[in-house]
Design an enzyme around this catalytic site. Structure first.
Site, PDB file in Angstrom:
ATOM      1  N   ASP A 139       0.867  -1.174   0.000  1.00 21.33           N
ATOM      2  CA  ASP A 139       0.000   0.000   0.000  1.00 21.33           C
ATOM      3  C   ASP A 139       0.907   1.228   0.000  1.00 21.33           C
ATOM      4  O   ASP A 139       2.057   1.172   0.412  1.00 21.33           O
ATOM      5  CB  ASP A 139      -0.908  -0.025   1.233  1.00 21.33           C
ATOM      6  CG  ASP A 139      -1.992   1.021   1.188  1.00 21.33           C
ATOM      7  OD1 ASP A 139      -2.111   1.713   0.156  1.00 21.33           O
ATOM      8  OD2 ASP A 139      -2.727   1.147   2.181  1.00 21.33           O
ATOM      9  N   ASP A 157      -7.458  -7.491   0.541  1.00 21.58           N
ATOM     10  CA  ASP A 157      -6.581  -7.543   1.709  1.00 21.58           C
ATOM     11  C   ASP A 157      -7.344  -7.016   2.907  1.00 21.58           C
ATOM     12  O   ASP A 157      -8.285  -6.225   2.769  1.00 21.58           O
ATOM     13  CB  ASP A 157      -5.331  -6.676   1.505  1.00 21.58           C
ATOM     14  CG  ASP A 157      -5.609  -5.208   1.783  1.00 21.58           C
ATOM     15  OD1 ASP A 157      -5.281  -4.732   2.880  1.00 21.58           O
ATOM     16  OD2 ASP A 157      -6.193  -4.535   0.898  1.00 21.58           O
ATOM     17  N   CYS A 202     -11.136 -28.248   8.283  1.00 24.19           N
ATOM     18  CA  CYS A 202      -9.959 -27.413   8.020  1.00 24.19           C
ATOM     19  C   CYS A 202      -8.700 -28.258   8.146  1.00 24.19           C
ATOM     20  O   CYS A 202      -8.548 -29.049   9.087  1.00 24.19           O
ATOM     21  CB  CYS A 202      -9.919 -26.244   8.992  1.00 24.19           C
ATOM     22  SG  CYS A 202      -8.502 -25.140   8.751  1.00 24.19           S
ATOM     23  N   CYS A 218      -5.604 -26.960   8.458  1.00 23.44           N
ATOM     24  CA  CYS A 218      -4.488 -26.212   9.043  1.00 23.44           C
ATOM     25  C   CYS A 218      -3.928 -26.952  10.256  1.00 23.44           C
ATOM     26  O   CYS A 218      -4.588 -27.803  10.860  1.00 23.44           O
ATOM     27  CB  CYS A 218      -4.920 -24.792   9.421  1.00 23.44           C
ATOM     28  SG  CYS A 218      -5.834 -24.651  10.973  1.00 23.44           S
ATOM     29  N   CYS A 257      -6.073 -26.816  13.549  1.00 22.45           N
ATOM     30  CA  CYS A 257      -7.240 -27.697  13.612  1.00 22.45           C
ATOM     31  C   CYS A 257      -6.846 -29.167  13.682  1.00 22.45           C
ATOM     32  O   CYS A 257      -7.576 -29.998  14.222  1.00 22.45           O
ATOM     33  CB  CYS A 257      -8.149 -27.451  12.406  1.00 22.45           C
ATOM     34  SG  CYS A 257      -9.035 -25.877  12.499  1.00 22.45           S
ATOM     35  N   HIS A 316      -5.019 -20.461  11.751  1.00 24.80           N
ATOM     36  CA  HIS A 316      -6.323 -20.961  11.301  1.00 24.80           C
ATOM     37  C   HIS A 316      -7.082 -19.914  10.499  1.00 24.80           C
ATOM     38  O   HIS A 316      -7.662 -20.222   9.453  1.00 24.80           O
ATOM     39  CB  HIS A 316      -7.194 -21.399  12.490  1.00 24.80           C
ATOM     40  CG  HIS A 316      -8.618 -21.616  12.074  1.00 24.80           C
ATOM     41  ND1 HIS A 316      -9.042 -22.728  11.383  1.00 24.80           N
ATOM     42  CD2 HIS A 316      -9.708 -20.798  12.165  1.00 24.80           C
ATOM     43  CE1 HIS A 316     -10.328 -22.619  11.100  1.00 24.80           C
ATOM     44  NE2 HIS A 316     -10.757 -21.450  11.556  1.00 24.80           N
TER      45      HIS A 316
END
Length: 427
Positions: free
Chosen positions: A99, A273, A311, A313, A316, A341
């Site tokens: 940005d 974003d 999930c 990840c 999890c 997560h």
């Protein structure tokens, strides 16, 4: 064609929804390929709070965001140059978008003065003066070495009305020309102009038209998601995507709530974003299709299920809601586990949309998602209106009895309000 002759950004639409404006694409940058639609986690100062670069790679994050204003103050241009750019400095081998620092005109307005030359800030760290001009913003971003850079734009609060909105839009157009002139690394980095114009349709149209006259490789839509009504929000997004070229990526700045992502992909946006996934993790909240789980709540004390059984990840796979409740906000590791997560959730949501678009089943994906996300309450009218504008008609909300639904709906709103209140108080 040698590497230096290949453009630093190429974009190809690989599939389009036959009903809405949603599309799946492939963006090729110097450091990585990026499949769109894509969500970019925010590493404001060259790091995501609570997540290491290797963990992001494990989640298959292809691109993240840094902030020019903050990186320009700390560590500063000279340190970034000596390090060989932000990629090497932070140990991140994939793509980066920066940005420009324009948003700080709103978020740090009490520290900033704006005129045609640029923005004069007082540093929040040591109160020193810092002039951020379009040229200086590009100089910092060239030192950072981001694959995609943003022009410095004149940002006003979304609810602003009157001549200041037009002034900001016109200044943004003038400033993009100064940014293009100052850009010293066009062979390696791509500069996006930013569409401004507030909530005024003709101003948005004028801005898009003017920016399309510049030789750029993509476009950002700015000045939204800052307090305006959701009805105004989706209409401005729809207006911008209706005028922007189809062969270049479109980036909607600062948007990260799951329902907003789904709606805006339907409206034709490719890139997003937001700090939300990692910020809400620091308050003990985990993202799921139904919204957020506030793991500080007592009901999770003996809940031995993972956050989300579907999930993949590492959080999890290894930890229960009970354990996360035990450490939520009390132990620093909880921020890391929940951030992993939450970022995984955002990336999985985007992957699901990409795959649905490629199968030409996106409208069904949207309907299924909204049914899960608003299981305990009606789908908001603005979402129905936005989706209807691109020919996606959601089924009617199921009838619910007071006994069945009033309690969960009330609990969900109370939980969301508690989290929002804490986050605002801490900002």
């Amino acid at each position: 064609m040698g590497p230096s002759q290949i453009p630093p950004l190429t974009y190809k639409v690989v599939a389009e929804c036959s009903v809405s404006k949603a599309r799946a694409g492939l963006m090729t940058l110097r450091h990585s390929e990026v499949s769109t639609p894509v969500f970019m986690p925010v590493g404001t100062q060259g790091t995501l709070k609570g997540i290491l670069p290797d963990q992001l790679i494990e989640l298959n994050c292809q691109i993240l965001l840094g902030n020019t204003y903050h990186l320009g103050l700390r560590p500063g241009i000279e340190t970034l140059k000596k390090a060989g750019g932000l990629h090497k400095f932070m140990g991140w081998p994939r793509a980066i978008l920066t940005d420009s620092g324009g948003f700080q005109m709103v978020s740090l307005l009490q520290l900033a003065e704006i005129d045609e030359h640029g923005v004069n800030f007082r540093s929040p760290f040591d109160n020193s003066q810092c002039m951020l001009t379009p040229e200086h913003s590009i100089q910092i971003q060239n030192a950072i070495g981001a694959d995609i850079m943003m022009q410095l734009d004149d940002v006003v609060k979304t609810t602003t009305t009157g001549p200041r909105v037009e002034e900001a839009m016109e200044r943004t157009i003038r400033w993009v020309d100064r940014c293009i002139e100052a850009h010293a690394r066009d062979d390696d980095q791509s500069l996006f102009p930013i569409v401004q114009g507030g909530l005024d349709v003709p101003l948005r149209q004028r801005c898009v038209s003017a920016l399309m006259e510049r030789q750029v490789r993509g476009f950002a839509v700015g000045g939204l998601s800052g307090g305006e009504s959701k009805h105004d929000f989706w209409r401005m997004v729809d207006v911008c995507t209706g005028y922007l070229p189809k062969d270049k990526p479109r980036y909607l700045m600062g948007v990260g709530f799951a329902a907003d992502l789904v709606v805006c992909v339907a409206l034709g946006i490719d890139m997003f974003d937001c700090v939300f996934p990692t910020r809400t993790a620091r308050f003990g909240c985990a993202l799921v299709d139904s919204g957020q789980l506030n793991l500080k709540q007592p009901k999770y004390k003996v809940d031995m299920e993972p956050i989300d059984k579907d999930c993949e990840c590492s959080t999890c796979k290894r930890y229960t809601r009970s354990y996360l409740h035990h450490i939520a906000t009390n132990e620093s590791v909880s921020c890391s586990l929940l951030s992993i997560h939450n970022v995984a959730y955002q990336l999985r949501l985007m992957r699901g949309m990409r795959e649905a678009i490629q199968r030409d089943e996106f409208p069904q994906f949207v309907a299924d998602f909204m049914a899960r996300h608003f299981k305990a309450e009606p789908v908001p009218a603005w979402i129905r209106e936005a989706l209807s504008a691109v020919n996606i008609q959601l089924p009617a909300d199921p009838e619910r009895t007071d006994d069945q639904e009033q309690k969960p709906k009330t609990e969900k709103r109370r939980e969301t309000a508690d989290v929002a209140e804490e986050q605002v108080a801490s900002s």
